[in-house]
Design a protein around this motif. Structure first.
Motif, PDB file in Angstrom:
ATOM      1  N   ILE A   1      19.166  15.567  -9.171  1.00 17.44           N
ATOM      2  CA  ILE A   1      19.313  14.571  -8.101  1.00 17.44           C
ATOM      3  C   ILE A   1      18.233  14.749  -7.043  1.00 17.44           C
ATOM      4  N   VAL A   2      17.998  15.991  -6.647  1.00 15.59           N
ATOM      5  CA  VAL A   2      17.072  16.235  -5.551  1.00 15.59           C
ATOM      6  C   VAL A   2      15.639  15.884  -5.934  1.00 15.59           C
ATOM      7  N   GLN A   3      15.326  15.883  -7.252  1.00 19.77           N
ATOM      8  CA  GLN A   3      13.963  15.564  -7.673  1.00 19.77           C
ATOM      9  C   GLN A   3      13.560  14.131  -7.308  1.00 19.77           C
ATOM     10  N   TRP A   4      14.568  13.265  -7.020  1.00 15.98           N
ATOM     11  CA  TRP A   4      14.249  11.887  -6.670  1.00 15.98           C
ATOM     12  C   TRP A   4      13.566  11.783  -5.306  1.00 15.98           C
ATOM     13  N   LEU A   5      13.631  12.844  -4.513  1.00 25.29           N
ATOM     14  CA  LEU A   5      12.843  12.853  -3.280  1.00 25.29           C
ATOM     15  C   LEU A   5      11.356  12.842  -3.599  1.00 25.29           C
ATOM     16  N   ALA A   6      10.979  13.403  -4.753  1.00 21.00           N
ATOM     17  CA  ALA A   6       9.583  13.370  -5.199  1.00 21.00           C
ATOM     18  C   ALA A   6       9.332  12.195  -6.138  1.00 21.00           C
ATOM     19  N   THR A   7      10.198  12.044  -7.149  1.00 17.77           N
ATOM     20  CA  THR A   7       9.991  10.994  -8.150  1.00 17.77           C
ATOM     21  C   THR A   7      10.166   9.600  -7.552  1.00 17.77           C
ATOM     22  N   GLY A   8      11.232   9.400  -6.771  1.00 18.28           N
ATOM     23  CA  GLY A   8      11.458   8.095  -6.153  1.00 18.28           C
ATOM     24  C   GLY A   8      10.354   7.733  -5.194  1.00 18.28           C
ATOM     25  N   TYR A   9       9.860   8.714  -4.459  1.00 19.51           N
ATOM     26  CA  TYR A   9       8.741   8.489  -3.555  1.00 19.51           C
ATOM     27  C   TYR A   9       7.536   7.948  -4.322  1.00 19.51           C
ATOM     28  N   LEU A  10       7.199   8.600  -5.415  1.00 17.72           N
ATOM     29  CA  LEU A  10       6.023   8.195  -6.189  1.00 17.72           C
ATOM     30  C   LEU A  10       6.230   6.839  -6.854  1.00 17.72           C
ATOM     31  N   LEU A  11       7.459   6.545  -7.281  1.00 15.52           N
ATOM     32  CA  LEU A  11       7.745   5.248  -7.888  1.00 15.52           C
ATOM     33  C   LEU A  11       7.495   4.107  -6.903  1.00 15.52           C
ATOM     34  N   VAL A  12       8.053   4.228  -5.699  1.00 13.10           N
ATOM     35  CA  VAL A  12       7.888   3.167  -4.703  1.00 13.10           C
ATOM     36  C   VAL A  12       6.431   3.045  -4.286  1.00 13.10           C
ATOM     37  N   ALA A  13       5.751   4.173  -4.138  1.00 13.40           N
ATOM     38  CA  ALA A  13       4.331   4.122  -3.784  1.00 13.40           C
ATOM     39  C   ALA A  13       3.535   3.377  -4.849  1.00 13.40           C
ATOM     40  N   ALA A  14       3.844   3.637  -6.118  1.00 13.46           N
ATOM     41  CA  ALA A  14       3.138   2.963  -7.206  1.00 13.46           C
ATOM     42  C   ALA A  14       3.367   1.455  -7.180  1.00 13.46           C
ATOM     43  N   VAL A  15       4.573   1.044  -6.818  1.00 14.89           N
ATOM     44  CA  VAL A  15       4.892  -0.388  -6.775  1.00 14.89           C
ATOM     45  C   VAL A  15       4.112  -1.089  -5.669  1.00 14.89           C
ATOM     46  N   PHE A  16       3.916  -0.413  -4.543  1.00 13.22           N
ATOM     47  CA  PHE A  16       3.265  -1.057  -3.403  1.00 13.22           C
ATOM     48  C   PHE A  16       1.740  -1.009  -3.454  1.00 13.22           C
ATOM     49  N   VAL A  17       1.174  -0.220  -4.347  1.00 13.18           N
ATOM     50  CA  VAL A  17      -0.290  -0.160  -4.425  1.00 13.18           C
ATOM     51  C   VAL A  17      -0.907  -1.522  -4.758  1.00 13.18           C
ATOM     52  N   PRO A  18      -0.417  -2.266  -5.770  1.00 25.72           N
ATOM     53  CA  PRO A  18      -1.024  -3.579  -6.039  1.00 25.72           C
ATOM     54  C   PRO A  18      -0.926  -4.547  -4.865  1.00 25.72           C
ATOM     55  N   VAL A  19       0.131  -4.413  -4.062  1.00 21.02           N
ATOM     56  CA  VAL A  19       0.278  -5.293  -2.896  1.00 21.02           C
ATOM     57  C   VAL A  19      -0.838  -5.051  -1.892  1.00 21.02           C
ATOM     58  N   SER A  20      -1.329  -3.808  -1.838  1.00 23.42           N
ATOM     59  CA  SER A  20      -2.356  -3.459  -0.845  1.00 23.42           C
ATOM     60  C   SER A  20      -3.622  -4.277  -1.024  1.00 23.42           C
ATOM     61  N   ASN A  21      -3.945  -4.644  -2.272  1.00 21.11           N
ATOM     62  CA  ASN A  21      -5.166  -5.406  -2.508  1.00 21.11           C
ATOM     63  C   ASN A  21      -5.090  -6.788  -1.862  1.00 21.11           C
ATOM     64  N   VAL A  22      -3.898  -7.390  -1.905  1.00 20.55           N
ATOM     65  CA  VAL A  22      -3.705  -8.688  -1.251  1.00 20.55           C
ATOM     66  C   VAL A  22      -3.803  -8.538   0.266  1.00 20.55           C
ATOM     67  N   LEU A  23      -3.107  -7.548   0.798  1.00 21.21           N
ATOM     68  CA  LEU A  23      -3.098  -7.345   2.253  1.00 21.21           C
ATOM     69  C   LEU A  23      -4.475  -6.946   2.769  1.00 21.21           C
ATOM     70  N   TYR A  24      -5.212  -6.161   1.984  1.00 17.66           N
ATOM     71  CA  TYR A  24      -6.534  -5.683   2.401  1.00 17.66           C
ATOM     72  C   TYR A  24      -7.505  -6.836   2.632  1.00 17.66           C
ATOM     73  N   HIS A  25      -7.375  -7.890   1.814  1.00 17.16           N
ATOM     74  CA  HIS A  25      -8.276  -9.029   1.946  1.00 17.16           C
ATOM     75  C   HIS A  25      -7.688 -10.157   2.800  1.00 17.16           C
ATOM     76  N   ARG A  26      -6.505  -9.946   3.329  1.00 12.41           N
ATOM     77  CA  ARG A  26      -5.895 -10.983   4.173  1.00 12.41           C
ATOM     78  C   ARG A  26      -5.876 -10.591   5.645  1.00 12.41           C
ATOM     79  N   PHE A  27      -5.722  -9.300   5.927  1.00 14.82           N
ATOM     80  CA  PHE A  27      -5.596  -8.846   7.313  1.00 14.82           C
ATOM     81  C   PHE A  27      -6.748  -7.911   7.671  1.00 14.82           C
ATOM     82  N   PRO A  28      -7.169  -7.891   8.937  1.00 10.67           N
ATOM     83  CA  PRO A  28      -8.228  -6.971   9.358  1.00 10.67           C
ATOM     84  C   PRO A  28      -7.858  -5.520   9.050  1.00 10.67           C
ATOM     85  N   THR A  29      -8.868  -4.722   8.787  1.00  3.73           N
ATOM     86  CA  THR A  29      -8.639  -3.356   8.315  1.00  3.73           C
ATOM     87  C   THR A  29      -7.865  -2.514   9.321  1.00  3.73           C
TER      88      THR A  29
END
Length: 643
Positions: free
Chosen positions: A36-64
């Motif tokens: 159960i406690v491993q989800w503090l590491a695994t869940g963190y990395l899962l959510v981070a991986a999901v939000f990485v593709p979103v960053s490309n949209v935000l990077y070109h839409r909003f000032p740095t």
């Protein structure tokens, strides 16, 4: 700006393992087990991986700057939530909020580095970034171990929140907008598909060792199907969430794969070693951290050095050598786990983790440098996503193998020490196997890069008019201004000024090439030794006192003190295609031409000379086509009149 980007990369990866040493006290406080406690590491990395593709949209839409500040703010808020968490669920929610910030922050930092770093120093810049991404998860274990020896685990959340706040303020002050802004729109269906795909696939892998095999298989299948649908959709819609163009480049795919294998090694060992040393060897959090500290600190030093070496020599030898060292020494660490000496254990781990500097940064640079400027931002998104996926895989697989083999050992009648040692050796064997795979990929990457160079060279040579300028000798400039090894740097600057050039080769008395000196080499020296003289144009505005003292220092400075000694050259008998490949791959404006491999210098071939040849050949070809068209029209006209 690169310093802020590097700090962001450090911060993001630092938080990925910051709680690893605290997993044991967290299990005690909240009454949960390791699965159960491993989800503090695994869940963190899962959510981070999901939000990485979103960053490309935000990077070109909003000032740095505001985008950077908002991403770091998520880390600050998540830290406060985690520090005040009354239950494991609230703590996990705080970690996942931090993960969203990390998923946005990592690619922003890499994009800023790519935007502001000179192309010829990209390897060094990416080496620094790789050092920070390697240092982050490793240093987190050392710092958290030190803090846990004097304070409860909640202190870690407060400390990380304070660090995040410092980086937020630095970004607010120092960053400027470096992205080409537009109005890209987040494609919601694509986001949902990639989220379901990554979560399903990685959840299936992480639960395969400790949960229901059926549930793990179903989750993995759903994840694969969702990712397949995501790929199909990206190729069909006008504005994809993730442009898949970089995957058309074989060197890029191999470079990303090697980067992931290097990161998998780091994350796997960073989670298994603290658990093994604390739970089995009886080490305190501080003791476990100090076991890892020497290798971590040396990795920081080697990262930029590896980047410089990659700039000069490429990764043909460096990357497979790094994977080989990783495989050999992690197996030795596994053997040492059965002995009483923790000192031996830590000493053998030093070269293993140090070798990751020869892999992660160079592989990442190899991948991104194979892309054109238009594809680079999409490549950054892929690389950043691979960071999180590699971290999740490394953490899940290492803990899964460790737990599975430890359980098997206990069921077989072994005591806790023997069973846990078996589990640790299983995890070590796993990362050794992935390192062997990395060796194979490294040699494949060399072949792929060679094939890509040949294709580019063939394309370039196709622009050369048949029968003309078939070798470098036909194209090179022979009246080359050169320096001798006996001259000083001030004399070199005088020649640069008089001849209107920015650099020159340095020759031995026998005419052989000794090095190459550029005005950039001189200015870097002045910047380091005489910081107030960094702007040579101060002479033009009358502020010359400081600079005059600095230039006087150059009278006693031999040119070879500042010159580049390992100069890239091309043989005079080489083809134009070979010269184009060297200029392109090494990102050079000009390259000395030598007679035979170690012979004297006979000229210089420049990028501008190749461009002039290609353009003149193209224009000549157009004139020939126009002339043939006129001739054909005349023939048709005469035939019509005679008829």
């Amino acid at each position: 700006m690169i310093a802020v980007a590097a700090a962001a990369a450090f911060l993001a990866t630092f938080n990925e393992t910051f709680l690893n040493v605290a997993l044991t006290p967290i299990m005690t406080d909240f009454g949960v087990d390791v699965s159960i406690v491993q989800w503090l590491a695994t869940g963190y990395l899962l959510v981070a991986a999901v939000f990485v593709p979103v960053s490309n949209v935000l990077y070109h839409r909003f000032p740095t700057r505001p985008l950077f500040v908002a991403a770091v703010a998520l880390l600050v808020v998540g830290s406060v939530v985690g520090a005040l968490a009354p239950s494991f669920g609230v703590l996990l929610a705080g970690r996942l909020l931090q993960a969203a910030g990390t998923g946005l922050l990592t690619p922003i930092g890499i994009n800023v580095t790519l935007a502001v770093a000179p192309r010829e120093k990209l390897g060094l810049a990416m080496g620094i970034m790789a050092a920070m991404t390697t240092l982050g998860p490793s240093m987190a274990i050392v710092v958290s171990g030190a803090l846990l020896s004097i304070a409860p685990w909640t202190t870690l959340m407060w400390v990380f929140g304070a660090l995040s706040l410092l980086v937020l303020l630095a970004g607010a002050v120092l960053l400027r907008n470096v992205a080409e802004l537009g109005r890209p729109v987040l494609e919601v269906l694509s986001f949902l598909l990639v989220a379901v795909g990554l979560v399903g696939l990685l959840y299936g892998i992480s639960t395969a060792f400790s949960g229901s095999a059926l549930i793990a298989a179903i989750a993995a299948v759903v994840g694969v199907l969702a990712l397949a649908a995501f790929v199909v959709r990206q190729n069909r819609i006008e504005h994809p969430l993730l442009n898949l163009r970089p995957f058309r480049s074989t060197p890029f795919v191999l470079g990303v794969s090697m980067t992931m294998l290097g990161l998998l090694f780091v994350f796997a060992m960073n989670v298994v070693i603290p658990i093994f040393l604390q739970s089995v060897r009886g080490q305190t959090p501080m003791g476990a951290s100090l076991t890892l500290a020497p290798g971590i600190l040396l990795t920081v030093v080697l990262g930029p050095i590896a980047g410089r070496l990659f700039d000069r020599h490429g990764g043909r030898v460096m990357i497979p050598a790094g994977f080989t060292i990783m495989a050999v020494f992690v197996l030795l660490v596994g053997v040492a786990a059965g002995h009483e000496s923790v000192l031996l254990f830590g000493a053998l781990y030093v070269p293993a983790v140090l070798a990751t500097s020869l892999v992660i940064g160079p592989s990442q640079t190899f991948a991104l440098s194979s892309l054109d400027r238009e594809s680079s931002p999409h490549g950054v998104t892929v690389v950043s996503t691979s960071f999180q996926i590699a971290g999740c895989l490394g953490t899940s697989l290492a803990i899964g193998v460790y737990n599975a083999m430890t359980t098997r050992g206990l069921e077989g009648g072994s005591d806790l020490l023997g069973a846990s040692t078996l589990g640790f050796r299983g995890a070590a064997a796993l990362v050794a196997l992935t390192s062997v795979i990395g060796i194979v990929l490294a040699f494949a990457a060399t072949r792929a890069a060679r094939a890509a160079r040949a294709a580019r060279a063939a394309q370039a040579e196709g622009t050369v008019e048949s029968g003309r300028a078939r070798t470098v000798v036909d194209l090179m400039k022979t009246d080359v201004y050169a320096l001798s090894t006996e001259q000083n740097v001030l004399e070199a600057l005088q020649m640069f000024t008089e001849r209107g050039i920015s650099g020159a080769p340095v020759l031995h008395p026998n005419g052989s090439l000794a090095g190459f000196l550029s005005d950039g080499d001189v200015m870097r020296y002045l910047s380091a030794e005489h910081p107030s003289s960094t702007n040579i144009y101060s002479f033009a505005i009358g502020e010359s006192d400081d600079l005059e003292d600095a230039l006087a220092d150059l009278v006693s400075l031999p040119v070879m003190r500042l010159a580049t000694h390992e100069v890239v050259t091309v043989d005079g008998n080489a083809s134009i295609a070979d010269a184009v490949a060297v200029l392109s791959d090494k990102h050079l404006k000009k390259v000395p031409v030598v007679r035979d491999e170690n012979g004297p210098m006979i000229g210089i071939v420049s990028r501008s000379a190749v461009n002039r040849l290609a353009i003149s050949s193209y224009l000549a070809s157009r004139e020939g086509q126009a002339q043939r068209a006129d001739d054909e029209s005349s023939i048709v006209e005469r035939e019509r009149q005679s008829a």
